[in-house]
Scaffold this active site. Structure first.
Site, short mmCIF file in Angstrom:
data_model
loop_
_atom_site.label_atom_id
_atom_site.label_comp_id
_atom_site.label_asym_id
_atom_site.label_seq_id
_atom_site.Cartn_x
_atom_site.Cartn_y
_atom_site.Cartn_z
N PHE A 79 -41.27 -106.80 38.16
CA PHE A 79 -41.49 -106.15 38.50
C PHE A 79 -40.78 -104.46 38.87
O PHE A 79 -41.07 -104.00 39.24
CB PHE A 79 -41.97 -106.77 39.91
CG PHE A 79 -40.21 -107.27 40.67
CD1 PHE A 79 -39.72 -105.60 41.25
CD2 PHE A 79 -40.04 -108.33 40.34
CE1 PHE A 79 -38.69 -105.95 41.94
CE2 PHE A 79 -38.70 -108.17 41.29
CZ PHE A 79 -37.96 -107.40 41.67
N GLU A 128 -47.78 -108.74 39.25
CA GLU A 128 -48.81 -108.88 40.23
C GLU A 128 -48.24 -107.72 41.97
O GLU A 128 -48.84 -108.32 41.95
CB GLU A 128 -48.99 -110.17 40.42
CG GLU A 128 -48.15 -110.91 40.65
CD GLU A 128 -47.49 -111.66 39.71
OE1 GLU A 128 -46.65 -110.88 38.83
OE2 GLU A 128 -46.38 -112.77 39.73
N SER A 185 -37.70 -113.33 34.36
CA SER A 185 -36.51 -114.19 34.02
C SER A 185 -36.52 -115.44 33.36
O SER A 185 -37.12 -115.37 32.80
CB SER A 185 -36.66 -114.22 36.00
OG SER A 185 -38.25 -115.21 35.65
N CYS A 201 -31.79 -105.78 36.08
CA CYS A 201 -31.00 -106.11 35.01
C CYS A 201 -30.35 -105.71 34.71
O CYS A 201 -29.26 -106.48 33.72
CB CYS A 201 -32.26 -106.18 34.11
SG CYS A 201 -32.69 -105.10 32.85
N GLU A 248 -28.28 -115.11 39.27
CA GLU A 248 -28.21 -113.61 38.93
C GLU A 248 -28.57 -112.61 40.48
O GLU A 248 -27.97 -111.16 40.02
CB GLU A 248 -29.82 -113.45 38.23
CG GLU A 248 -30.08 -112.04 38.03
CD GLU A 248 -31.28 -111.90 37.03
OE1 GLU A 248 -32.08 -112.64 38.04
OE2 GLU A 248 -31.64 -110.74 36.38
P1 NAD Z 1 -40.52 -113.08 36.60
O1 NAD Z 1 -39.95 -113.67 35.48
O2 NAD Z 1 -40.79 -113.35 37.64
O3 NAD Z 1 -41.74 -112.30 36.07
C1 NAD Z 1 -42.12 -111.48 35.12
C2 NAD Z 1 -43.88 -111.91 34.65
O4 NAD Z 1 -44.02 -113.40 33.93
C3 NAD Z 1 -44.83 -111.08 35.57
O5 NAD Z 1 -45.41 -110.59 34.76
C4 NAD Z 1 -45.13 -112.39 35.85
O6 NAD Z 1 -46.60 -112.52 36.46
C5 NAD Z 1 -44.70 -113.76 35.27
N1 NAD Z 1 -44.56 -115.04 35.30
C6 NAD Z 1 -44.02 -115.02 36.78
N2 NAD Z 1 -43.41 -116.41 37.10
C7 NAD Z 1 -44.82 -117.00 35.70
C8 NAD Z 1 -45.05 -118.32 35.24
N3 NAD Z 1 -44.30 -119.72 35.78
N4 NAD Z 1 -45.75 -118.49 33.78
C9 NAD Z 1 -46.38 -117.23 33.47
N5 NAD Z 1 -45.76 -116.09 33.65
C10 NAD Z 1 -45.01 -115.95 35.07
O7 NAD Z 1 -39.38 -111.78 36.72
P2 NAD Z 1 -39.18 -110.97 37.66
O8 NAD Z 1 -39.10 -111.36 39.22
O9 NAD Z 1 -40.97 -109.94 38.00
O10 NAD Z 1 -38.94 -110.05 37.52
C11 NAD Z 1 -37.28 -109.83 36.94
C12 NAD Z 1 -36.24 -110.42 36.05
O11 NAD Z 1 -36.49 -109.63 34.98
C13 NAD Z 1 -34.97 -110.50 36.90
O12 NAD Z 1 -34.35 -111.89 36.33
C14 NAD Z 1 -34.16 -109.93 35.64
O13 NAD Z 1 -32.83 -109.90 35.19
C15 NAD Z 1 -35.41 -109.67 34.64
N6 NAD Z 1 -35.24 -108.74 34.06
C16 NAD Z 1 -34.50 -108.65 32.30
C17 NAD Z 1 -35.21 -107.15 31.69
C18 NAD Z 1 -33.90 -107.37 30.79
O14 NAD Z 1 -34.14 -106.35 29.88
N7 NAD Z 1 -33.38 -108.48 30.40
C19 NAD Z 1 -35.37 -105.72 32.72
C20 NAD Z 1 -35.73 -106.42 33.54
C21 NAD Z 1 -36.17 -107.55 34.37
#
Ligand code: NAD
Length: 503
Positions: free
Chosen positions: A157, A184, A234, A289, A388
């Site tokens: 997101f 989403e 994440s 991140c 985090e």
């Molecule tokens: P998230 O992991 O909750 O979601 C990421 C994606 O995975 C979304 O499209 C979501 O719909 C999908 N998803 C969520 N739960 C799922 C499940 N159980 N099974 C399958 N798919 C699933 O992450 P978020 O909250 O959207 O974003 C924040 C996180 O992203 C933080 O931890 C941040 O550090 C990380 N992030 C990392 C970087 C990087 O470059 N390392 C960059 C941006 C964000």
């Protein structure tokens, strides 16, 4: 806890084969304006059949798309660059409306994404192979890069425009068709991107968007016609995507969460370090991140640095991201805001000192706001250090020596970004050599590499072998073929059962 219902809620569907299509599952998720707490939209969640249709459409498009000459592809990417540039304000507004970050920050996000498009305008050069004339007598050997076919990107997101650009721009420029599964929580920017790509002249089916949740992700992971998956999100989901995608034989790069430290040595300029800590800790409400989450201050600099950070916090203006005077917007959802705020209880309970409490400085109303918060005397066993957080709660850990600071960073399970603040070039260079983190800033708090390097962390911040965008992005979205070729005079031909020799 849903806030007031707006009269006009928009519905957000998929984009398949060059057109917007509504979902058929009957399953959907709410989309909010985090600054007001209002639900502004409803996003469709895809069925397995819808994903299969998107993959079939992409597969059909990919076989034609890979035949486009490199100069024609470059030409198209120059048009994409121009259109994205023209519509940067629309993109920024779309993302602020659903993510909440302030408009100036949203513009910064779009700009950093545009730089990846700019990089892939050089795709003819980036896809150059190698050639060795006369590798053996009369024999030449060369390598070529070819696209993988259909590839997918699953995004978080917190950067709904830039992170997808990290993926689709190189993937498509390399000759692949692409399926995006955005977050989403803020899905609208993905459809605006699709419209821009169509307007630029990208053939239908080369870029598709599937909205959804775990059902969509799981189908993308198992679909036999998807060759590679890029994921950013994440750490637990990154690990899940990496393990399940690779089990299906796919190439996977899965970037995970972070806990970024900023090490401040006693010789650092305190005002500069405080400015950097506030900018990198609270920018985008800490939902980056690469945000600084922990300031590790060495020796006698601690009191002065904590005071310098504290005195800057009252002037950080928290408010609606659309208001040009706001410097920090709300968090993305109420649940996330409440989780982040909970560290302001658990921190002091576990022995930290609450220096600034953002609950007291949040704007009134229904928005998901939390003001800039500061915890001092945090130690590595506290939740505020271990988790985090991903919000405007900055922790200060006090240590006695450079080695103690280095060990703290190196023992942390994450390894995304780190910064060191010092006036000693020798120590900075030693730190760069010794630290186990993928992206290092020397007097730079958010060291996101420029588009012609690659982005990625170490340890639990990245699963897979390749960092994202830049040269490693081109590697990720192509596979090489080595060709050995000769054009002998047929008169010299004879049977030879020996293993081919080069000398
Ligand atoms: P998230 O992991 O909750 O979601 C990421 C994606 O995975 C979304 O499209 C979501 O719909 C999908 N998803 C969520 N739960 C799922 C499940 N159980 N099974 C399958 N798919 C699933 O992450 P978020 O909250 O959207 O974003 C924040 C996180 O992203 C933080 O931890 C941040 O550090 C990380 N992030 C990392 C970087 C990087 O470059 N390392 C960059 C941006 C964000």
């Amino acid at each position: 806890m849903n806030a007031a219902v707006t009269t006009e809620r928009k519905t957000i569907g998929h984009w398949i084969g060059g057109e917007a299509v509504r979902g058929t599952s009957g399953r959907s998720g709410p989309v909010y304006n985090p600054a007001t707490g209002e639900q502004t939209g409803e996003v469709d969640f895809a069925t397995v059949e819808e994903i299969d249709r998107a993959v079939a459409t992409a597969k059909a498009a990919a076989s034609e798309w890979r035949t486009w000459s490199l100069s024609k592809r470059a030409d198209l990417f120059f048009r994409i660059y121009q259109l994205v540039d023209d519509r940067r304000d629309d993109l920024a507004r779309a993302l602020t409306a659903e993510h909440g970050k302030v408009l100036s920050d949203a513009h910064g996000e779009v700009q950093r994404g545009i730089e990846v498009i700019e990089y892939v305008c050089g795709i003819p050069t980036l896809l150059k192979g190698g050639f060795s004339e006369q590798a053996a007598t009369g024999i030449d050997v060369y390598s070529i890069r070819q696209p993988l076919g259909v590839v997918a990107g699953i995004t978080p997101f917190n950067f709904p425009v830039m992170v997808p650009m990290w993926m689709w721009a190189p993937a498509i420029a390399c000759g692949n068709a692409f399926i995006l599964k955005p977050s989403e929580k803020d899905p609208s920017a993905s459809l605006l991107t699709a419209e821009i790509l169509k307007e630029a002249g990208l053939p239908d089916g080369v870029f598709n968007v599937i909205q959804g949740d775990k059902v969509a992700v799981d189908r993308l992971l198992e679909h036999p016609d998807i060759a590679a998956i890029s994921f950013v999100g994440s750490t637990p989901i990154a690990r899940y995507v990496y393990e399940n995608g690779t089990k299906q034989g796919k190439r996977v790069q899965a970037l995970g969460g972070a806990k970024n430290h900023m090490v401040v040595l006693p010789d650092a300029d305190i005002d500069m370090a405080a400015d950097a800590a506030v900018s990198a800790g609270y920018g985008s409400a800490g939902e980056r991140c690469m945000a600084i989450s922990v300031v590790v201050v060495v020796g006698e600099a601690a009191d002065a640095l904590v005071s310098a950070i504290e005195e800057r916090l009252p002037s950080v203006k928290v408010g609606d991201g659309m208001d040009p005077s706001s410097e920090m917007g709300p968090l993305v959802t109420r649940e996330h805001r409440d989780k982040v705020a909970s560290y302001l209880d658990s921190g002091p309970e576990q022995g930290a000192k609450l220096v600034a409490d953002g609950r007291e400085t949040s704007p009134n109303g229904n928005g998901f706001f939390l003001g800039a918060s500061l915890l001092d005397n945090v130690t590595p066993e506290m939740d505020a250090y271990r988790d985090e957080i991903f919000g405007p709660v900055l922790s200060v850990v006090r240590v006695d020596s450079y080695n103690e600071a280095l060990n703290l960073v190196n023992e942390n399970p994450y390894g995304n970004g780190v910064a060191i603040f010092t006036r000693d070039g020798g120590v900075a260079r030693q730190f760069q050599f010794e630290v186990n983190v993928g992206m290092v800033g020397v007097n730079v708090p958010i060291p996101v590499p420029v588009a012609y390097y690659s982005f990625g962390g170490w340890k639990s911040s990245l699963f897979g072998d390749r960092h994202i965008y830049g040269p490693e992005g081109i590697d990720f979205y192509t596979r090489t073929k080595a060709v050995t070729s000769r054009w002998p005079d047929p008169k010299t031909s004879r049977v030879d059962l020996g293993f081919p020799q080069t000398r």
